[in-house]
Design an enzyme around this catalytic site. Structure first.
Site, PDB file in Angstrom:
ATOM      1  N   ARG A  42       0.828  -1.093   0.003  1.00 18.06           N
ATOM      2  CA  ARG A  42      -0.026   0.078  -0.196  1.00 18.06           C
ATOM      3  C   ARG A  42       0.801   1.421   0.164  1.00 18.06           C
ATOM      4  NH1 ARG A  42      -5.109  -0.757   4.044  1.00 18.06           N
ATOM      5  NH2 ARG A  42      -5.735  -3.087   3.568  1.00 18.06           N
ATOM      6  N   HIS A  88      -7.980  -4.460  -6.983  1.00 14.02           N
ATOM      7  CA  HIS A  88      -7.402  -3.760  -5.677  1.00 14.02           C
ATOM      8  C   HIS A  88      -9.038  -3.917  -4.507  1.00 14.02           C
ATOM      9  CE1 HIS A  88      -5.087  -1.104  -3.509  1.00 14.02           C
ATOM     10  NE2 HIS A  88      -6.023  -0.513  -3.129  1.00 14.02           N
ATOM     11  N   TYR A 132     -19.253  12.382 -10.762  1.00 15.54           N
ATOM     12  CA  TYR A 132     -19.438  13.503 -11.452  1.00 15.54           C
ATOM     13  C   TYR A 132     -18.215  13.751 -12.390  1.00 15.54           C
ATOM     14  CZ  TYR A 132     -23.337  14.676  -8.372  1.00 15.54           C
ATOM     15  OH  TYR A 132     -24.449  14.712  -7.635  1.00 15.54           O
TER      16      TYR A 132
END
Length: 826
Positions: A42, A88, A132
């Site tokens: 990570r 992931h 969006y």
């Protein structure tokens, strides 16, 4: 289940599955496993492609989806969904945060994602929701994935073994240094700054040509030789000095001072304005402006009239309008000290063979070159295998074209395709692949034109094979390919530096920008303070009225006045026995008619504290001396000056006081002087300072003078044994006298003393004692705010126990508040 009826074999199997483990060992191993999963999976980037796993998976998913720089934008939620579902298995928000950061041109020097919509701002605004915004790969990101289908990198199974994903990207550019990286793992973190592509490419090529070069060979030095000038932040700004850069590149650790870009402009209505056009990297602009405004409102930064953010899509523009008469350099320096300069800590920690390592500049480039060497080798081998396969097919095809009639007859007379393939292999010695290809050929390919095209292609393939074999067989040729591709990247994506390297001329303090001048500092009982140039007050004859020096608010009165140079250090003592330290220039300069600023803006006084004594430390020649203190109830104490070397902003205790007592005066001694204490009723005692032994700051002291019930100490003076100066005593009603110190014989401590001045109805109580020379000057201030300057020689010398003369003419209801002695030059 009952053990009596259980199967012995079953019991034995169960027993083999039970292990006795120490809980501390299990916790240690489990924590190590967790830490390594965070480090590798990570938080830390790979030294080869400079990407964390989530970033690599985002780019690979977009590559799989065909969302390249030439395609249309795709909803970010679509990309995030693909990444989360296939590669992931973590929260969608963490994936979107990583995607959004790769699209921010203020976070990455070379963005890897081309975003459409709101992806955040330098003001700290978060990106719009993923439903969006839209995204696609930037063209540079495609260079990181170039040739990935040509067996250039290893692939491993994804989390559910349905698909495979690359362990690392081929990376045609050294992305780790270009875009930097930041992350926090378990017990470690990384913070690698971004760099300029042209500089990094040039340094990489130099390293390939000179593998034994040093780190300093890669860094641009004072002579201009070298390749990497320093980090190049996407937000521009300036790096101050080169020492931090060299330390970071030599060791992998270092600290850089990053300073905003500041310009000065003239205002149309007069005065200057400071314009900030570039901010330090990762600085939140809106929060920084807010904190500057807070400091202005709290009086920590003076001289600013207005702050406006005029930034737009073309860049940052923060306008700071200054007040008329403000010192532009002082304000600019205050802004740099507190707000417009920050430290960027470099820690070049990255994964090498899945192990975290701190790497210097050369090692970072070596990791990248080794990676590209492997990528180009594997790519060349892949292409060689394909070329050899194609050459094999073309050889069979050419043989068939040479024997076209026999081949056609053989195929025509065959029972089926398999029989035709077998015949071709037997008759012409063709391989299985060649025979299969010939059987699939159309008759149109037997034309003479087709024959020429096959021969031409065969020649090209043979040249390709020869070139690839040369690359694989000659290390210098392989490295030449790497360099050529790097030069291509430099020409395609290279740009000019944004961050400038400016010389470190040393820390310019506010004091360096303040002119040295003598000032008058005024304090009031309600804790207002200010300073004024002493030159504003012209000397007058004895008995003058003076001019206005402050206009206290109704009900307030002046409590103290003293003279000091703007660069002097002052020890400020209060009635409660506390001491504070400050520079004179930290006191705001104001006009004669101004009230002043509340003292809490300068020193941290409590509500019931007031300043009663000030010692100018810069006037003290002997640092091994003492401070002599007197309290209202007649106690006296000496404490070594060294006890006041470290006075913090909140003040420290100077002396312990009995309930109801107040500290009234403090003077400096050298250990061989006399102490003279005067009272409000006009009594004075003189004794050797050694009679008051040296004590610590927390001590109360000893009795200095025996007071009548209605008397209190007014002040304290220190004098040498053979002092030829005079004792100046001034009363509240504006009268005073000076008497030779020799008339005050030395006696034992804690006596009643001698009569100094008559404190009748005309004179009022004594309020000030000073040791003065014939050429000294005086600054006298009344409680209403009148200031008068005069010289000591205006007052005639008189004996003890006299009335004195008018020193300052006061209005009815006004009284003398304070008297300060100034140097001869003043």
């Amino acid at each position: 289940m009952s053990t009596d009826d259980s199967d012995p074999t079953l019991d034995a199997n169960i027993a083999r599955e039970v292990r006795n483990v120490r809980i501390d060992d299990e916790m240690e191993q489990s924590y190590i496993d967790y830490a390594m999963s965070v480090i590798v999976g990570r938080a830390l980037p790979d030294a080869r492609d400079g990407l964390k796993p989530v970033q690599r998976r985002i780019l690979y998913s977009m590559h799989d989806m065909g969302v390249t720089s030439n395609s249309g934008h795709r909803k970010s939620s679509n990309v995030v969904g693909e990444v989360m579902g296939n590669y992931h298995p973590h929260g969608d928000q963490s994936i979107y945060d990583a995607l959004a950061r790769m699209a921010q041109d203020f976070s990455l020097r070379y963005p890897l994602v081309d975003g459409q919509g709101n992806f955040g701002s330098v003001d700290g605004d978060p990106p719009a929701a993923m439903r969006y915004t839209e995204a696609r790969m930037d063209s540079l990101a495609e260079e990181l994935l170039a040739d990935i289908e040509e067996d250039t990198v290893d692939f491993t199974a994804n989390y559910d073994d349905r698909l495979t994903e690359p362990d690392v990207l081929p990376a045609k550019v050294p992305n780790l240094l270009l875009n930097g990286a930041s992350g926090i793992a378990v017990g470690m973190s990384t913070n690698i700054p971004p760099h300029n592509l042209r500089e990094i490419v040039d340094a990489t090529i130099h390293l390939i040509d000179n593998p034994d070069c040093s780190v300093s060979d890669l860094i641009v030095g004072p002579d201009g030789e070298g390749y990497v000038k320093g980090p190049d932040f996407p937000t521009g700004a300036n790096i101050v000095g080169r020492q931090g850069i060299h330390e970071a590149y030599e060791s992998g650790r270092g600290k850089l001072r990053v300073r905003a870009e500041i310009d000065t402009e003239d205002r149309e209505r007069g005065g200057d304005r400071i314009v900030v056009t570039e901010l330090p990297y990762q600085e939140n602009k809106a929060r920084r402006i807010e904190r500057i405004a807070d400091d202005v409102n709290e009086g920590k930064i003076e001289g600013i009239a207005d702050i406006r953010d005029e930034s737009d899509r073309n860049g940052v523009r923060v306008v700071i309008d200054l007040k008329r008469g403000a010192n532009t350099e002082v304000v600019k320096n205050q802004l740099l000290e507190s707000h417009l300069e920050r430290t960027f800590s470099v820690l070049s920690l990255a994964l090498v063979d899945d192990q975290p390592r701190v790497l210097n500049l050369k090692q970072l480039l070596e990791q990248y070159v080794d990676h590209r060497r492997e990528v180009v080798r594997r790519r060349s081998q892949y292409r060689l295998d394909e070329a050899q396969d194609r050459a094999h097919i073309l050889e069979g095809r050419l043989q068939a074209l040479e024997n076209a009639e026999a081949v056609v007859d053989l195929i025509r007379n065959s029972d089926d395709r398999d029989d035709a393939k077998a015949g071709l292999r037997e008759e012409f010695g063709l391989s299985t692949e060649q025979a299969a290809h010939i059987v699939r050929m159309q008759l149109g390919s037997l034309t003479s034109m087709e024959v020429g095209e096959v021969e031409s292609e065969y020649a090209d393939v043979q040249a390709t094979i020869e070139r690839l074999e040369t690359i694989l067989g000659d290390e210098s040729e392989l490295l030449s390919v790497i360099k050529d591709e790097l030069r291509e990247m430099r020409e395609t994506y290279g740009d000019d530096r944004r961050t400038s390297i400016i010389e470190d001329t040393g820390s310019v303090t506010r004091e360096d920008l303040i002119p040295e001048e003598d000032t008058v500092v005024v304090l009031t009982e309600e804790d207002y303070i200010k300073r004024m140039p002493i030159s504003e007050f012209s000397p007058q004859n004895r008995g003058g009225k003076g001019i206005i020096g402050v206009r206290p608010k109704e009900g307030d009165r002046v409590s103290a006045v003293f003279q000091a140079n703007t660069h002097d250090y002052l020890l400020v003592f209060t009635n409660r026995g506390q001491v504070y330290r400050l520079k004179t220039y930290e006191i705001p300069e104001m006009s004669r008619t101004a009230r002043g600023t509340n003292v809490v803006n300068v020193i941290d006084l409590d509500s019931d504290e007031e300043v009663t004594a000030v010692v100018d430390v810069d006037d003290v020649e002997d640092e091994e001396g003492y401070l002599a203190m007197a309290t209202e109830d007649g106690y006296v104490k000496r404490t070594e000056l060294s006890a006041f070397e470290n006075v913090h902003s909140g003040g420290i205790r100077a002396t312990r006081l009995e309930e109801g007592d107040r500290l009234v005066d403090v003077e400096v001694t050298d250990g061989e002087m006399d102490i003279v204490i005067g009272t409000r009723r006009g009594m004075t005692i003189r004794f050797d300072e050694t009679e008051a032994r040296s004590m610590g700051r927390s001590a109360r002291g000893v009795n200095g003078i025996k007071l009548d019930d209605d008397d209190r100490v007014a002040g304290l003076v220190t004098a040498r044994k053979d002092d030829d100066r005079d004792l100046l005593t001034v009363t509240r009603n504006g009268y005073g006298k000076r008497t030779s110190l020799s008339e005050y014989r030395s006696q034992s401590r804690y006596g009643k003393g001698l009569v100094d001045i008559k404190t009748n109805e005309r004179n009022g109580e004594a309020c000030s004692l000073s040791a003065v020379g014939e050429t000294d000057g005086l600054v006298i201030m009344s409680e209403s705010g009148q200031i008068m300057r005069t010289s000591v020689d205006e007052l005639s010398r008189q004996g003890r126990n006299t009335m004195g003369v008018t020193v300052m003419r006061l209005d009815e209801g006004d009284w003398v508040a304070s008297v300060d002695v100034t140097d001869t030059d003043d």
